[in-house]
Motif scaffolding. Structure first.
Motif, mmCIF file in Angstrom:
data_model
loop_
_atom_site.group_PDB
_atom_site.id
_atom_site.type_symbol
_atom_site.label_atom_id
_atom_site.label_comp_id
_atom_site.label_asym_id
_atom_site.label_seq_id
_atom_site.Cartn_x
_atom_site.Cartn_y
_atom_site.Cartn_z
ATOM 1 N N PHE A 116 -60.362 3.305 -40.686
ATOM 2 C CA PHE A 116 -59.285 4.223 -40.288
ATOM 3 C C PHE A 116 -59.564 5.645 -40.746
ATOM 4 N N GLY A 117 -59.865 6.528 -39.790
ATOM 5 C CA GLY A 117 -59.946 7.956 -40.119
ATOM 6 C C GLY A 117 -58.554 8.547 -40.251
ATOM 7 N N TYR A 118 -57.543 7.877 -39.656
ATOM 8 C CA TYR A 118 -56.160 8.380 -39.665
ATOM 9 C C TYR A 118 -55.230 7.228 -40.034
ATOM 10 N N GLY A 119 -55.436 6.685 -41.226
ATOM 11 C CA GLY A 119 -54.736 5.457 -41.605
ATOM 12 C C GLY A 119 -53.229 5.581 -41.684
ATOM 13 N N ILE A 120 -52.726 6.768 -42.035
ATOM 14 C CA ILE A 120 -51.278 6.899 -42.247
ATOM 15 C C ILE A 120 -50.526 6.738 -40.923
ATOM 16 N N ILE A 121 -50.970 7.442 -39.879
ATOM 17 C CA ILE A 121 -50.260 7.332 -38.606
ATOM 18 C C ILE A 121 -50.514 5.974 -37.947
ATOM 19 N N HIS A 122 -51.657 5.354 -38.246
ATOM 20 C CA HIS A 122 -51.947 4.058 -37.628
ATOM 21 C C HIS A 122 -51.315 2.878 -38.366
ATOM 22 N N ALA A 123 -51.024 3.048 -39.655
ATOM 23 C CA ALA A 123 -50.644 1.901 -40.496
ATOM 24 C C ALA A 123 -49.467 1.105 -39.941
ATOM 25 N N GLY A 124 -48.378 1.774 -39.594
ATOM 26 C CA GLY A 124 -47.194 1.051 -39.137
ATOM 27 C C GLY A 124 -47.467 0.260 -37.873
ATOM 28 N N GLY A 125 -47.998 0.934 -36.860
ATOM 29 C CA GLY A 125 -48.242 0.298 -35.564
ATOM 30 C C GLY A 125 -49.295 -0.792 -35.625
ATOM 31 N N ILE A 126 -50.349 -0.578 -36.423
ATOM 32 C CA ILE A 126 -51.411 -1.583 -36.509
ATOM 33 C C ILE A 126 -50.907 -2.822 -37.256
ATOM 34 N N GLY A 127 -50.068 -2.620 -38.277
ATOM 35 C CA GLY A 127 -49.476 -3.763 -38.989
ATOM 36 C C GLY A 127 -48.694 -4.643 -38.030
ATOM 37 N N LYS A 128 -47.922 -3.996 -37.148
ATOM 38 C CA LYS A 128 -47.123 -4.728 -36.165
ATOM 39 C C LYS A 128 -48.016 -5.393 -35.104
ATOM 40 N N TYR A 129 -48.983 -4.639 -34.598
ATOM 41 C CA TYR A 129 -49.881 -5.132 -33.541
ATOM 42 C C TYR A 129 -50.651 -6.369 -34.018
ATOM 43 N N LEU A 130 -51.226 -6.278 -35.217
ATOM 44 C CA LEU A 130 -52.016 -7.400 -35.748
ATOM 45 C C LEU A 130 -51.137 -8.593 -36.068
ATOM 46 N N SER A 131 -49.965 -8.310 -36.623
ATOM 47 C CA SER A 131 -49.046 -9.394 -36.956
ATOM 48 C C SER A 131 -48.648 -10.158 -35.682
ATOM 49 N N ASP A 132 -48.347 -9.436 -34.603
ATOM 50 C CA ASP A 132 -48.028 -10.089 -33.323
ATOM 51 C C ASP A 132 -49.201 -10.927 -32.828
ATOM 52 N N TRP A 133 -50.396 -10.373 -32.932
ATOM 53 C CA TRP A 133 -51.582 -11.060 -32.432
ATOM 54 C C TRP A 133 -51.835 -12.338 -33.231
ATOM 55 N N ILE A 134 -51.712 -12.237 -34.555
ATOM 56 C CA ILE A 134 -51.936 -13.411 -35.416
ATOM 57 C C ILE A 134 -50.911 -14.504 -35.114
ATOM 58 N N LEU A 135 -49.661 -14.105 -34.917
ATOM 59 C CA LEU A 135 -48.603 -15.109 -34.728
ATOM 60 C C LEU A 135 -48.546 -15.646 -33.302
ATOM 61 N N ASP A 136 -48.938 -14.832 -32.305
ATOM 62 C CA ASP A 136 -48.789 -15.247 -30.901
ATOM 63 C C ASP A 136 -50.085 -15.714 -30.251
ATOM 64 N N GLY A 137 -51.224 -15.492 -30.923
ATOM 65 C CA GLY A 137 -52.493 -15.941 -30.350
ATOM 66 C C GLY A 137 -53.076 -15.013 -29.304
ATOM 67 N N GLU A 138 -52.406 -13.896 -29.034
ATOM 68 C CA GLU A 138 -52.973 -12.894 -28.134
ATOM 69 C C GLU A 138 -52.347 -11.544 -28.477
ATOM 70 N N PRO A 139 -53.053 -10.455 -28.196
ATOM 71 C CA PRO A 139 -52.504 -9.152 -28.570
ATOM 72 C C PRO A 139 -51.301 -8.779 -27.705
#
Length: 830
Positions: free
Chosen positions: A361-384
């Motif tokens: 992450f070159g821009y971790g602060i602005i990405h942190a919230g959205g990426i946490g949500k995106y990955l969490s959805d992907w892990i729990l649902d089996g697809e992004p």
């Protein structure tokens, strides 16, 4: 065997997150909040150690990409409500931000970006100099031509943000352990992981590497070389400035793109951070070779170096004159991790089971919230939840050496604020070891593009052409040469290097069963080829491949260069979870591919073989092994040009001999080269869709017009079948349409806003000039009720709306269709 100790709290868990910066903590928060209570985060020193705590904390809605805006947007909305939810102050300021244009090319870029905002929920405006001055009264307006204004932007305190996410994660049941260092990772045969720490071992179903600039060291534990490199980023904070103190409202953040720095208010002074040129910027190379020094860099910084950023300081003083009188009270120089293209790597990793990454992450602060949500959805649902192929960790492969990563990180850092053109090429670190057999032969004759490490000809030079890479928002030096190559394929015969395709061999007892389950199309018979799609459980298009059954139970699968490991990971995952008895071999690097296409393709190839290539004997979509000029090839009668053609798969070391034989044989027919730009124009005229544009994980095959390739009535219950039946039953809300446009010196590229009655109603997905109709063509998604042939719409290009009409596709019939109509005595339109 080491035993788990009570100090770790548990000896087995669902997910272990390695690294407690803002990204790792955000993932723990989102997983726990979504109901996965079994989450353990391990951090070797303290939360925010590494790059998080010293970040400048900028937050912006702006991103030139399409779906990354969704990540930015989610982050900002989350940060707005986090304090209320967790009781932790986050120090979030939202004074807005302005990007400053001081050259005409930059104004064009802003217009280009504005055409992508209409169908996005982010507030963004192109503003004139008067408005820029009103919002930021301390600017020297001499050079300001325009501004790109995002009202919701600002900055947040990274330390407080991470602490608030951590409080939320604990509140929902995640366990955050520190200081606990991960010392080793062992993968077990059932796909689970043993995570070793000084306090004992935890058994985890999956691990997620969010270790920032330690991510490489974590990757090395399991034999992966993540292409990451730490960059020295400096920013400067001034003492109180009376003019700033006197302001009634906080100044917006400005980004002076030509000066290559950002500048914002910090209490009653200013903070600004530059991005130096690739010659001047500094990499922490030693960490890449020797690892991050043990015991260091929890909260340390590098020695600042003001000389290195002097020209940027001067540019800032010219733009904001009050800086001249200000004192610098603090210079922060800290490491940020860069990937070769500055974009992070997010998602599951090919070649290792249940190993996920959120790194680079070159821009971790602005990405942190959205990426946490995106990955969490992907892990729990089996697809992004939506398509972020540009962040796929599998876009890099064994070709991304340390030298390549370093050269690219320098370039990306230095190019942080350059004008972003369509069809952008960047040349650092090229070529990689991934060159086709024809590279040396062709490199001086054409403009090469970079595709997943490969060099591939975009267009070829002839005497009198303006050579080289000349980027533009309008038609540029390649426009006429591409027309010439288009004509070559339509009227004579052309040859194209398609070696970058991803190529897999699949064989074994269960190969037919596996492919029947993976693909929405039927499995082709021996000697046949078809186009097949892998769908996600929700019925989105995960991938498009051509599938050929070469021998009973032995298949060759071919995909685009950018999706090689993305597709392979998905297939391997299905093989493991379904327990299929198959062998999969990635033969991408060993095989060269030549495409030969055009009305004389058969005539030329027939001179090189005794095999009968006539239409009756070698039909469209057939494949066979044969010899051409004594060189073994697997020939498939298929062409993305839609003209008569073959793809010839062969050993890479035979490429030069095969190419030379074909060129020699085609002298009388006037044979010549063509590149991928002409290929794109040809496929658009034939109405062929492209994966990554017309279809991806944001689209289903029915709205994309791929019904022909989807066999809902086949007995096998392929992935996505149930979802697709429901989609079909409910009816489609939007459809892919085919547009012809009235433009001037500009053509659609994709992702532009489509207008109707003064409102944005959809977006283009790809476009090009049609050399046959002498007008622009585009594919676009629009609401079903506006998808009828004859419907009048408008497409926005560089700030202007151009008339567009939905037409019957395709514009030009494919060669197999023309031949079929000809046989029936009907005259094809063409």
């Amino acid at each position: 065997k080491k035993t788990s100790s009570s100090s770790l709290g548990k000896d087995r868990t669902d997910t272990v997150i390695i690294g407690g910066g803002c990204v790792g903590v955000s993932l723990a928060y989102h997983l726990a909040k979504a109901g996965l209570k079994d989450v353990v985060l391990l951090e070797k020193s303290e939360l925010t150690a590494g790059s998080t705590w010293h970040a400048a904390g900028l937050t912006t809605y702006f991103h030139p990409g399409i779906n990354l805006k969704k990540i930015h947007s989610y982050s900002i909305k989350l940060y707005e409500k986090l304090e209320g939810e967790t009781g932790q102050a986050v120090g979030f300021h939202q004074p807005g931000s302005i990007r400053i244009a001081s050259t005409p090319a930059r104004v064009d870029e802003f217009k280009y970006q504005m055409t992508r905002v209409g169908w996005h929920p982010t507030e963004q405006y192109l503003i004139m100099p008067e408005k820029v001055q009103e919002l930021f009264p301390l600017l020297n307006m001499d050079k300001v031509l325009a501004g790109l204004y995002n009202p919701g932007d600002g900055h947040i305190d990274p330390y407080s943000l991470t602490m608030a996410l951590a409080a939320g994660a604990r509140k929902y049941g995640a366990q955050l352990n520190y200081p606990v260092e991960v010392t080793n990772l062992n993968s077990r045969s059932d796909g689970t992981w043993e995570v070793e720490t000084p306090l004992g071992v935890i058994l985890a179903k999956r691990i997620v590497n969010t270790a920032g600039f330690w991510a490489r060291d974590v990757g090395k534990m399991i034999g992966l070389q993540h292409p990451l490199i730490p960059v020295h980023h400096q920013y400067v904070v001034t003492s109180t400035i009376p003019e700033v103190k006197a302001l009634k409202t906080e100044l917006p953040v400005i980004r002076d793109l030509e000066g290559s720095y950002y500048l914002r208010q910090e209490r009653d002074g200013l903070l600004f951070g530059p991005y130096e040129s690739e010659e001047k910027m500094k990499l922490q190379d030693s960490w890449v070779t020797n690892g991050v020094p043990p015991g260091s860099f929890g909260k340390e910084l590098f020695e600042p170096d003001l000389d290195r950023i002097m020209e940027h300081i001067e540019a800032a003083m010219e733009m904001v004159p009050i800086l001249k009188k200000a004192d610098i009270v603090n210079t922060i120089a800290g490491p940020i991790t860069y990937s070769p293209d500055i974009l992070p790597m997010v998602g599951p990793h090919q070649g290792v089971r249940n190993y996920w990454v959120a790194i680079g992450f070159g821009y971790g602060i602005i990405h942190a919230g959205g990426i946490g949500k995106y990955l969490s959805d992907w892990i729990l649902d089996g697809e992004p939840p939506f398509d972020l192929i540009e962040l796929d960790p599998n876009r890099y492969g064994k070709w991304t050496t340390t030298e390549f990563t370093a050269a690219k990180a320098r370039e990306s850092y230095g190019f942080n604020n350059i004008v972003g053109y369509p069809k952008e090429e960047r040349f650092a670190g090229r070529p990689t070891e991934r060159t086709s057999g024809l590279y040396d032969l062709l490199k001086s004759k054409c403009s090469m593009g970079f595709h997943a490490g490969w060099e591939q000809p975009h267009w070829f030079y002839k005497p009198g052409d303006e050579t080289g890479y000349k980027p533009s928002f309008r038609r540029t030096n390649w426009f006429d040469p591409v027309g010439r190559e288009y004509k070559q394929v339509m009227e004579k015969v052309g040859v194209i290097d398609l070696s970058p395709f991803g190529k897999f061999k699949v064989k074994g007892t269960d190969s037919v069963k596996l492919l029947d389950h993976l693909f929405a199309n039927v499995v082709p018979k021996v000697g046949s080829t078809n186009i097949s799609h892998m769908l996600t459980p929700r019925g989105k298009v995960y991938a498009e491949l051509t599938v050929s059954q070469l021998h009973p139970g032995e298949f060759m699968l071919v995909t685009g260069s950018g999706s090689e490991l993305h597709d392979l990971r998905w297939i391997e995952e299905k093989v493991m979870s379904g327990g299929y008895e198959v062998e999969i071999e990635n033969i991408t690097d060993e095989m060269g591919v030549l495409g030969v296409a055009g009305p004389y393709a058969r005539q030329v190839l027939q001179k090189l073989t005794n095999e009968d290539l006539s239409d009756g004997s070698f039909k469209f979509l057939q494949s066979r092994h044969m010899k051409l000029s004594d060189i073994a090839v697997t020939a498939i009668r298929i062409s993305y040009t839609g003209e008569l053609g073959w793809e010839l798969y062969h050993r890479k070391e035979d490429s030069v001999a095969l190419y030379s034989a074909i060129m020699e044989a085609g002298q009388k027919e006037g044979i010549d080269n063509f590149g991928t730009y002409a290929l794109n124009a040809l496929r658009l005229e034939k109405g062929f869709r492209a994966w990554g544009a017309e279809m991806n994980c944001d689209t289903n095959p029915l709205e994309a017009g791929l019904e022909y390739f989807v066999r809902l009535n086949k007995p096998a219950d392929f992935t996505g079948k149930q979802a697709l039946m429901q989609i079909k039953e409910k009816g489609l809300k939007r459809r892919l349409v085919y547009l012809i446009l009235e433009t001037d010196d500009i053509d659609p590229e994709g992702n532009e806003s489509v207008w109707h009655n003064g409102k944005v109603i959809g977006n283009t997905t790809s476009g090009s000039f049609s050399y046959s109709a002498q007008r622009s063509l585009a594919f676009a998604y629009v609401p079903t009720e506006l998808s009828k042939v004859g419907q009048k719409l408008e497409v926005e290009l560089l700030g202007k709306n151009y008339p567009a009409t939905v037409i019957q596709e395709p514009l030009v019939l494919t060669e197999p269709t023309r031949t079929r109509l000809h046989r029936k005595g009907e005259s094809p339109k063409m």
